[in-house]
Design a protein around this motif. Sequence first.
Motif, PDB file in Angstrom:
ATOM      1  N   VAL A   1       0.857  -1.179   0.000  1.00  0.00           N
ATOM      2  CA  VAL A   1       0.000   0.000   0.000  1.00  0.00           C
ATOM      3  C   VAL A   1       0.897   1.235   0.000  1.00  0.00           C
ATOM      4  CG1 VAL A   1      -1.822   1.284   1.190  1.00  0.00           C
ATOM      5  CG2 VAL A   1      -1.771  -1.218   1.322  1.00  0.00           C
ATOM      6  N   LYS A   2       0.682   2.117  -0.967  1.00  0.00           N
ATOM      7  CA  LYS A   2       1.456   3.349  -1.050  1.00  0.00           C
ATOM      8  C   LYS A   2       0.620   4.533  -0.592  1.00  0.00           C
ATOM      9  CE  LYS A   2       4.122   1.916  -5.143  1.00  0.00           C
ATOM     10  NZ  LYS A   2       4.445   2.266  -6.550  1.00  0.00           N
ATOM     11  N   VAL A   3       1.240   5.435   0.148  1.00  0.00           N
ATOM     12  CA  VAL A   3       0.629   6.723   0.477  1.00  0.00           C
ATOM     13  C   VAL A   3       1.261   7.734  -0.473  1.00  0.00           C
ATOM     14  CG1 VAL A   3       0.215   8.475   2.233  1.00  0.00           C
ATOM     15  CG2 VAL A   3       0.459   6.070   2.897  1.00  0.00           C
ATOM     16  N   ILE A   4       0.440   8.359  -1.317  1.00  0.00           N
ATOM     17  CA  ILE A   4       0.968   9.306  -2.297  1.00  0.00           C
ATOM     18  C   ILE A   4       0.209  10.626  -2.193  1.00  0.00           C
ATOM     19  CG2 ILE A   4       1.675   7.417  -3.817  1.00  0.00           C
ATOM     20  CD1 ILE A   4      -0.998   9.608  -5.137  1.00  0.00           C
ATOM     21  N   TYR A   5       0.870  11.680  -2.636  1.00  0.00           N
ATOM     22  CA  TYR A   5       0.245  13.000  -2.663  1.00  0.00           C
ATOM     23  C   TYR A   5       0.385  13.569  -4.062  1.00  0.00           C
ATOM     24  CZ  TYR A   5      -0.671  17.941  -1.839  1.00  0.00           C
ATOM     25  OH  TYR A   5      -1.187  19.203  -1.910  1.00  0.00           O
ATOM     26  N   GLY A   6      -0.679  14.146  -4.580  1.00  0.00           N
ATOM     27  CA  GLY A   6      -0.669  14.719  -5.922  1.00  0.00           C
ATOM     28  C   GLY A   6      -1.892  14.274  -6.682  1.00  0.00           C
ATOM     29  N   GLU A   7      -1.672  13.821  -7.902  1.00  0.00           N
ATOM     30  CA  GLU A   7      -2.726  13.230  -8.713  1.00  0.00           C
ATOM     31  C   GLU A   7      -2.504  11.722  -8.728  1.00  0.00           C
ATOM     32  OE1 GLU A   7      -5.083  15.038  -9.773  1.00  0.00           O
ATOM     33  OE2 GLU A   7      -4.212  17.005  -9.455  1.00  0.00           O
ATOM     34  N   PRO A   8      -3.543  10.925  -9.049  1.00  0.00           N
ATOM     35  CA  PRO A   8      -3.356   9.475  -9.070  1.00  0.00           C
ATOM     36  C   PRO A   8      -2.218   9.015  -9.970  1.00  0.00           C
ATOM     37  CG  PRO A   8      -5.683  10.010  -9.154  1.00  0.00           C
ATOM     38  CD  PRO A   8      -4.940  11.314  -9.283  1.00  0.00           C
ATOM     39  N   ASP A   9      -1.947   9.725 -11.068  1.00  0.00           N
ATOM     40  CA  ASP A   9      -0.886   9.305 -11.983  1.00  0.00           C
ATOM     41  C   ASP A   9       0.315  10.248 -11.969  1.00  0.00           C
ATOM     42  OD1 ASP A   9      -2.230  11.395 -13.076  1.00  0.00           O
ATOM     43  OD2 ASP A   9      -2.342  10.583 -15.113  1.00  0.00           O
ATOM     44  N   GLU A  10       0.335  11.226 -11.056  1.00  0.00           N
ATOM     45  CA  GLU A  10       1.444  12.166 -10.964  1.00  0.00           C
ATOM     46  C   GLU A  10       1.753  12.417  -9.490  1.00  0.00           C
ATOM     47  OE1 GLU A  10       0.552  15.709 -13.115  1.00  0.00           O
ATOM     48  OE2 GLU A  10       0.310  14.702 -15.036  1.00  0.00           O
ATOM     49  N   HIS A  11       2.744  11.701  -8.973  1.00  0.00           N
ATOM     50  CA  HIS A  11       3.070  11.790  -7.553  1.00  0.00           C
ATOM     51  C   HIS A  11       4.104  12.883  -7.313  1.00  0.00           C
ATOM     52  CE1 HIS A  11       2.147   7.164  -7.395  1.00  0.00           C
ATOM     53  NE2 HIS A  11       1.166   7.877  -7.926  1.00  0.00           N
ATOM     54  N   GLU A  12       3.876  13.676  -6.288  1.00  0.00           N
ATOM     55  CA  GLU A  12       4.840  14.703  -5.902  1.00  0.00           C
ATOM     56  C   GLU A  12       5.961  14.073  -5.083  1.00  0.00           C
ATOM     57  OE1 GLU A  12       4.833  17.783  -6.746  1.00  0.00           O
ATOM     58  OE2 GLU A  12       2.790  18.251  -7.393  1.00  0.00           O
ATOM     59  N   GLU A  13       7.169  14.643  -5.172  1.00  0.00           N
ATOM     60  CA  GLU A  13       8.247  14.195  -4.307  1.00  0.00           C
ATOM     61  C   GLU A  13       7.877  14.478  -2.858  1.00  0.00           C
ATOM     62  OE1 GLU A  13      11.887  16.017  -5.414  1.00  0.00           O
ATOM     63  OE2 GLU A  13      11.875  15.207  -7.451  1.00  0.00           O
ATOM     64  N   ILE A  14       8.303  13.590  -1.957  1.00  0.00           N
ATOM     65  CA  ILE A  14       7.927  13.738  -0.557  1.00  0.00           C
ATOM     66  C   ILE A  14       8.322  15.091  -0.004  1.00  0.00           C
ATOM     67  CG2 ILE A  14       8.511  12.916   1.773  1.00  0.00           C
ATOM     68  CD1 ILE A  14       8.302  10.119   0.787  1.00  0.00           C
ATOM     69  N   SER A  15       9.459  15.617  -0.440  1.00  0.00           N
ATOM     70  CA  SER A  15       9.935  16.904   0.068  1.00  0.00           C
ATOM     71  C   SER A  15       8.972  18.045  -0.234  1.00  0.00           C
ATOM     72  CB  SER A  15      11.309  17.231  -0.518  1.00  0.00           C
ATOM     73  OG  SER A  15      11.247  17.315  -1.932  1.00  0.00           O
ATOM     74  N   LYS A  16       8.057  17.853  -1.195  1.00  0.00           N
ATOM     75  CA  LYS A  16       7.111  18.891  -1.579  1.00  0.00           C
ATOM     76  C   LYS A  16       5.750  18.746  -0.897  1.00  0.00           C
ATOM     77  CE  LYS A  16       9.141  19.444  -6.192  1.00  0.00           C
ATOM     78  NZ  LYS A  16       8.887  19.381  -7.644  1.00  0.00           N
ATOM     79  N   TRP A  17       5.565  17.670  -0.137  1.00  0.00           N
ATOM     80  CA  TRP A  17       4.265  17.426   0.481  1.00  0.00           C
ATOM     81  C   TRP A  17       4.016  18.441   1.587  1.00  0.00           C
ATOM     82  CZ3 TRP A  17       3.722  11.410   1.256  1.00  0.00           C
ATOM     83  CH2 TRP A  17       3.828  10.782   0.009  1.00  0.00           C
ATOM     84  N   TRP A  18       2.936  19.163   1.522  1.00  0.00           N
ATOM     85  CA  TRP A  18       2.638  20.217   2.486  1.00  0.00           C
ATOM     86  C   TRP A  18       2.328  19.677   3.868  1.00  0.00           C
ATOM     87  CZ3 TRP A  18      -2.111  20.363   4.903  1.00  0.00           C
ATOM     88  CH2 TRP A  18      -3.135  19.574   4.327  1.00  0.00           C
ATOM     89  N   TRP A  19       1.942  18.406   3.968  1.00  0.00           N
ATOM     90  CA  TRP A  19       1.499  17.857   5.250  1.00  0.00           C
ATOM     91  C   TRP A  19       2.540  16.946   5.880  1.00  0.00           C
ATOM     92  CZ3 TRP A  19       0.912  12.506   5.659  1.00  0.00           C
ATOM     93  CH2 TRP A  19       0.976  11.794   4.448  1.00  0.00           C
ATOM     94  N   TYR A  20       3.641  16.678   5.196  1.00  0.00           N
ATOM     95  CA  TYR A  20       4.620  15.710   5.678  1.00  0.00           C
ATOM     96  C   TYR A  20       5.917  16.393   6.074  1.00  0.00           C
ATOM     97  CZ  TYR A  20       7.817  11.743   5.777  1.00  0.00           C
ATOM     98  OH  TYR A  20       8.751  10.814   6.170  1.00  0.00           O
TER      99      TYR A  20
END
Length: 232
Positions: free
Chosen positions: A38-57
């Motif tokens: 199971v992956k936790v991803i942020y962005g769009e379903p087919d376009e994942h942002e790098e973790i360093s860019k996640w506003w909540w992480y």
Amino acid sequence: MKKLILSVLTFFVVLSASAHAVFLETALKGAKGKSHAVKVIYGEPDEHEEISKWWWYKEGMQVTLTLIKPDGSKESLTTTVQSDHLLATFVPDQEGVYHVSLHRDTERKERAKIQYQINAVATIHVGNATIGNAVSNINNELFVYADQASYKKNKEVSLTLYQKGKPAPHSFLQIIAPSGWIRWVETDDQGVARFTPEWKGKYFAEASKREKVEGKEFEEYSRATSMSFEVK
């Protein structure tokens, strides 16, 4: 008339702003005794942002998922950091319907009036048993529930939005099709949103709700949720 047009434009701007979301990305079918990712991803379903860019992480922050087994028992899943997602695995030990959920408040800045909350749910079917596919097995404060393992192309799909354990009427779901097609669907008096899928594959549903609160250091909760389902 100008006020009406402005209100409509503002409405769609707000909806468009929710395009980036937190998703639990996983295969919707699993096998007993075999590891399931199971992956936790942020962005769009087919376009994942790098973790360093996640506003909540935040770097080093531990994110825990909850695994709800078909018999209703629960288990915590620890995530590990990858380049553009967080990863958790588990091994199904029984047949039936498993739910994996993410539910957490994000860090709120001092004196901020809004508390943001992330909700995401993934449903995995193991074998042919349907035990465990129950609303009561999901405890997120906001989630979309699909009552079937899969749906049929060109046949109506019904999804129910729940807020704090109750159906949420007259709310909007964003449906994202495998083709990239996006549609906003409003729930009815019973919190049910209906639409007819035109393509086969994995669909995503997103929703957000705001709630005024009292007796806290903030004035409003802003909750967002996401899930996926299959159309054959």
